[in-house]
Enzyme design. Structure first.
Site, PDB file in Angstrom:
ATOM      1  N   ALA A 106       0.814  -1.387   0.102  1.00  0.00           N
ATOM      2  CA  ALA A 106      -0.052  -0.117  -0.070  1.00  0.00           C
ATOM      3  C   ALA A 106       0.812   1.445   0.012  1.00  0.00           C
ATOM      4  CB  ALA A 106      -1.156   0.163   1.126  1.00  0.00           C
ATOM      5  N   ALA A 107       1.982   1.282   0.164  1.00  0.00           N
ATOM      6  CA  ALA A 107       2.674   2.370   0.514  1.00  0.00           C
ATOM      7  C   ALA A 107       3.189   3.198  -0.899  1.00  0.00           C
ATOM      8  CB  ALA A 107       4.103   2.388   1.318  1.00  0.00           C
ATOM      9  N   PRO A 108       3.103   4.378  -1.086  1.00  0.00           N
ATOM     10  CA  PRO A 108       2.837   5.579  -0.071  1.00  0.00           C
ATOM     11  C   PRO A 108       1.478   5.654  -0.010  1.00  0.00           C
ATOM     12  CG  PRO A 108       3.313   6.535  -2.225  1.00  0.00           C
ATOM     13  CD  PRO A 108       3.358   4.958  -2.177  1.00  0.00           C
ATOM     14  N   GLY A 121      -1.422   5.914  -2.600  1.00  0.00           N
ATOM     15  CA  GLY A 121      -2.275   6.612  -3.610  1.00  0.00           C
ATOM     16  C   GLY A 121      -3.748   5.686  -3.677  1.00  0.00           C
ATOM     17  N   LYS A 122      -3.346   4.299  -4.038  1.00  0.00           N
ATOM     18  CA  LYS A 122      -4.482   3.651  -4.159  1.00  0.00           C
ATOM     19  C   LYS A 122      -5.332   3.396  -2.658  1.00  0.00           C
ATOM     20  CE  LYS A 122      -2.154   2.080  -8.152  1.00  0.00           C
ATOM     21  NZ  LYS A 122      -0.790   2.047  -8.360  1.00  0.00           N
ATOM     22  N   ARG A 177       8.792   2.136   5.079  1.00  0.00           N
ATOM     23  CA  ARG A 177       7.813   2.642   3.941  1.00  0.00           C
ATOM     24  C   ARG A 177       6.211   2.932   4.573  1.00  0.00           C
ATOM     25  NH1 ARG A 177       8.552   3.561  -1.315  1.00  0.00           N
ATOM     26  NH2 ARG A 177       6.674   2.624  -2.037  1.00  0.00           N
ATOM     27  N   ASP A 234      -0.859  -4.292  -5.598  1.00  0.00           N
ATOM     28  CA  ASP A 234      -0.162  -3.357  -6.616  1.00  0.00           C
ATOM     29  C   ASP A 234       1.169  -3.465  -6.524  1.00  0.00           C
ATOM     30  OD1 ASP A 234      -0.154  -0.968  -8.163  1.00  0.00           O
ATOM     31  OD2 ASP A 234       0.172   0.316  -6.626  1.00  0.00           O
ATOM     32  N   CYS A 286       3.009  -1.134 -12.526  1.00  0.00           N
ATOM     33  CA  CYS A 286       3.364   0.154 -13.625  1.00  0.00           C
ATOM     34  C   CYS A 286       4.360  -0.359 -14.577  1.00  0.00           C
ATOM     35  CB  CYS A 286       3.508   1.160 -12.734  1.00  0.00           C
ATOM     36  SG  CYS A 286       4.899   1.102 -11.712  1.00  0.00           S
TER      37      CYS A 286
HETATM   38  N1  SAM Z   1       0.096   0.926  -3.976  1.00  0.00           N
HETATM   39  C1  SAM Z   1       0.985   1.899  -3.833  1.00  0.00           C
HETATM   40  C2  SAM Z   1       0.424   3.277  -4.119  1.00  0.00           C
HETATM   41  O1  SAM Z   1      -0.756   3.387  -4.763  1.00  0.00           O
HETATM   42  O2  SAM Z   1       0.846   4.194  -3.650  1.00  0.00           O
HETATM   43  C3  SAM Z   1       2.005   1.583  -4.384  1.00  0.00           C
HETATM   44  C4  SAM Z   1       2.760   0.379  -4.205  1.00  0.00           C
HETATM   45  S1  SAM Z   1       4.351  -0.071  -5.294  1.00  0.00           S
HETATM   46  C5  SAM Z   1       3.809  -0.254  -6.462  1.00  0.00           C
HETATM   47  C6  SAM Z   1       4.595  -1.613  -4.376  1.00  0.00           C
HETATM   48  C7  SAM Z   1       4.945  -1.618  -2.857  1.00  0.00           C
HETATM   49  O3  SAM Z   1       5.085  -3.140  -2.559  1.00  0.00           O
HETATM   50  C8  SAM Z   1       6.157  -0.668  -2.273  1.00  0.00           C
HETATM   51  O4  SAM Z   1       5.548   0.259  -1.341  1.00  0.00           O
HETATM   52  C9  SAM Z   1       6.945  -1.824  -2.058  1.00  0.00           C
HETATM   53  O5  SAM Z   1       7.803  -1.232  -0.880  1.00  0.00           O
HETATM   54  C10 SAM Z   1       6.280  -2.828  -1.640  1.00  0.00           C
HETATM   55  N2  SAM Z   1       7.035  -4.433  -1.446  1.00  0.00           N
HETATM   56  C11 SAM Z   1       8.389  -4.494  -1.823  1.00  0.00           C
HETATM   57  N3  SAM Z   1       8.668  -5.835  -1.978  1.00  0.00           N
HETATM   58  C12 SAM Z   1       7.495  -6.279  -1.293  1.00  0.00           C
HETATM   59  C13 SAM Z   1       7.257  -7.791  -1.137  1.00  0.00           C
HETATM   60  N4  SAM Z   1       8.081  -8.881  -1.179  1.00  0.00           N
HETATM   61  N5  SAM Z   1       6.021  -8.011  -0.556  1.00  0.00           N
HETATM   62  C14 SAM Z   1       5.164  -7.151  -0.434  1.00  0.00           C
HETATM   63  N6  SAM Z   1       5.413  -5.868  -0.763  1.00  0.00           N
HETATM   64  C15 SAM Z   1       6.554  -5.510  -1.186  1.00  0.00           C
END
Ligand code: SAM
Length: 455
Positions: free
Chosen positions: A116-118, A120-121, A144, A184, A237
């Site tokens: 979920a970070a940061p 947006g969704k 994060r 996401d 993305c």
């Molecule tokens: N949904 C967020 C938004 O709309 O702001 C953006 C999410 S970003 C595309 C993907 C997120 O997955 C990041 O915050 C990242 O830290 C986290 N992530 C990284 N590795 C991961 C893992 N192995 N399992 C779960 N989440 C992970």
């Protein structure tokens, strides 16, 4: 300010020519063009309507998101305006706005945003829940998660939990209880090559090749968290079919209890092979960065419900009640709980956390002492406090408040410093002054700048 030019990675260019031979040149050319800028209005703020009315005839609507607008980021800077601090909007790539639309959330549902970070969704999901039901926003990468929590606070979300746990652990403790789950996924980020040219440098074939394995693991965990008859949405993305259609195909092959769920987003294309349960956006297709979305339906059946946390009844809330009456506040949705000298508002649905890291559950209301109450910033940001100190933007008061300054004020007691009805934070008035109670970490010294002419 012009960004330094960073060429597209050669291996990426070759792959795009191989995978999308008919449109490769158009896509690659578009990636060197100007980015799209988007802002999504917060419907949880009643005053956001005024802003959207003001914006409607000035800037274009994002066709796939009723709350989304395009703006010219070279000319206007909504991120530097106090409206942003007041949670009136979230700056988001227009394409990313489509994901919450596909998730199709309705008030009252239980929704899990797994990555979920940061936020947006997650903020878009909270908007759709409209304060009813529960949003669990999880971010596995622990450092994060605080920004996610802060963004949900700024957005005024009451019915949310912010956790930081491995998706497998969530599946273990909660099982198949969510109406909607969003993955996401972390991806190779090729869709961001235009918006953030630095991502071109970070991209390598080896890093991109590592993504599908992680995405499969994430989807497998997510699949265990959706209730029977519920929906799972997957988004990235990136343009890479290996992280998009191939993952979707693998998921359907390995999860017989899921079926593809068809949808359409105005102006988007279906999956690479015409899949109607996938959608693609790219800068040569429409006004947005590169994004991919897919949706699945878990086949009907009965799912056990997730264990809800039982809360002790609040025996003596006199100090809180006296404070809230003084603020002219309406009854707050949720359950009031006292923990030591702190008061907390928990959502009506609250899940047992079984020891996982939970940064936020509902909102802290504040701390009571002998005959006084110190309210928490989260409470100001709900927008439910009637006692307000309206700031005069033109006179620089909003900037001064955000910088942590004391302001002249003739009233007495706690008030929410607000701009056009939207909250910025607490102040306490006495002896002709409003003492500033904006948390130190949220103060800023820059002067707001929206655009050359005011909206
Ligand atoms: N949904 C967020 C938004 O709309 O702001 C953006 C999410 S970003 C595309 C993907 C997120 O997955 C990041 O915050 C990242 O830290 C986290 N992530 C990284 N590795 C991961 C893992 N192995 N399992 C779960 N989440 C992970």
């Amino acid at each position: 300010m012009n960004k330094p030019y960073i060429p597209l990675p050669e291996a990426f260019v070759c792959r795009i020519h191989r995978e999308f031979p008919q449109e490769a040149s158009l896509l690659l050319e578009a990636l060197d063009g100007p980015q799209s800028w988007g802002m999504r209005i917060n419907p949880l703020r009643k005053d956001a309507r005024i802003l959207s009315e003001r914006l409607s005839d000035k800037i274009d609507h994002v066709p796939w998101c009723s709350e989304g607008y395009y703006y010219d980021g070279e000319r206007i800077h909504p991120g530097r305006h106090p409206y942003h601090n007041a949670g009136l909007y979230y700056l988001q790539d227009p394409s990313a706005m489509a994901v919450a639309e596909v998730l199709d959330v309705v008030p009252g549902q239980m929704v899990l945003d797994l990555c979920a970070a940061p936020g947006g969704k997650a903020t878009a999901i909270a908007s759709k829940l409209a304060g009813k039901g529960l949003l669990v926003a999880n971010e596995y990468v622990r450092n994060r998660a605080p920004l996610l929590s802060s963004n949900l606070e700024r957005w005024g979300v009451i019915n949310g939990m912010v956790t930081s746990a491995h998706p497998d652990r969530l599946a273990e403790i909660w099982g198949e209880g969510f109406d909607r789950v969003l993955v996401d996924a972390p991806c190779s980020g090729e869709g961001m090559f235009r918006k953030d040219p630095a991502t071109r440098q970070a991209w390598t074939p080896a890093a991109a090749d590592a993504c599908p394995g992680r995405q499969k693991l994430l989807l497998s965990s997510a699949a265990r968290l959706v209730r029977r008859g519920g929906r799972l949405v997957y988004s990235t993305c990136t343009f890479s079919p290996a992280e998009n259609e191939d993952i979707v195909c693998w998921f359907l092959d390995t999860h017989p209890d899921y079926a593809p769920y068809s949808f359409s987003i105005p102006g988007w294309r279906p999956g690479k092979n015409g899949e109607t349960y996938c959608a693609r956006m790219a800068p040569h297709i429409g006004r947005g960065e590169g994004h991919f979305v897919a949706a699945f339906l878990r086949i009907e059946g009965s799912s056990p419900s997730i264990a809800r946390k039982k809360l002790p009844p609040c025996k003596d809330a006199k100090t809180w009640k006296a404070f809230w009456d003084e603020m002219g506040g309406a009854p707050l949705p949720g359950q009031l709980v006292q923990e030591g000298d702190c008061f907390h508002l928990y959502p009506d649905i609250l899940l047992e956390t079984h020891g996982i890291t939970c940064l936020r559950a509902g909102i802290p209301l504040g701390r009571a002492g002998k005959g006084y109450f110190v309210p928490h910033h989260s409470l100001a940001m709900t927008g439910l406090v009637c006692s307000q100190f309206p700031l005069d933007f033109g006179a620089g008061q909003a900037d001064a408040y955000l910088a942590g300054e004391v302001l002249p004020c003739s009233g007495k007691g706690w008030m929410v410093a607000s701009l056009d009805g939207a909250p910025l934070g607490w102040g306490k008035a006495s002896q002709g002054q409003l003492k500033n109670h904006l948390p130190a970490g949220l103060r800023r010294c820059s002067i707001s700048k929206w655009e050359e002419e005011p909206i």
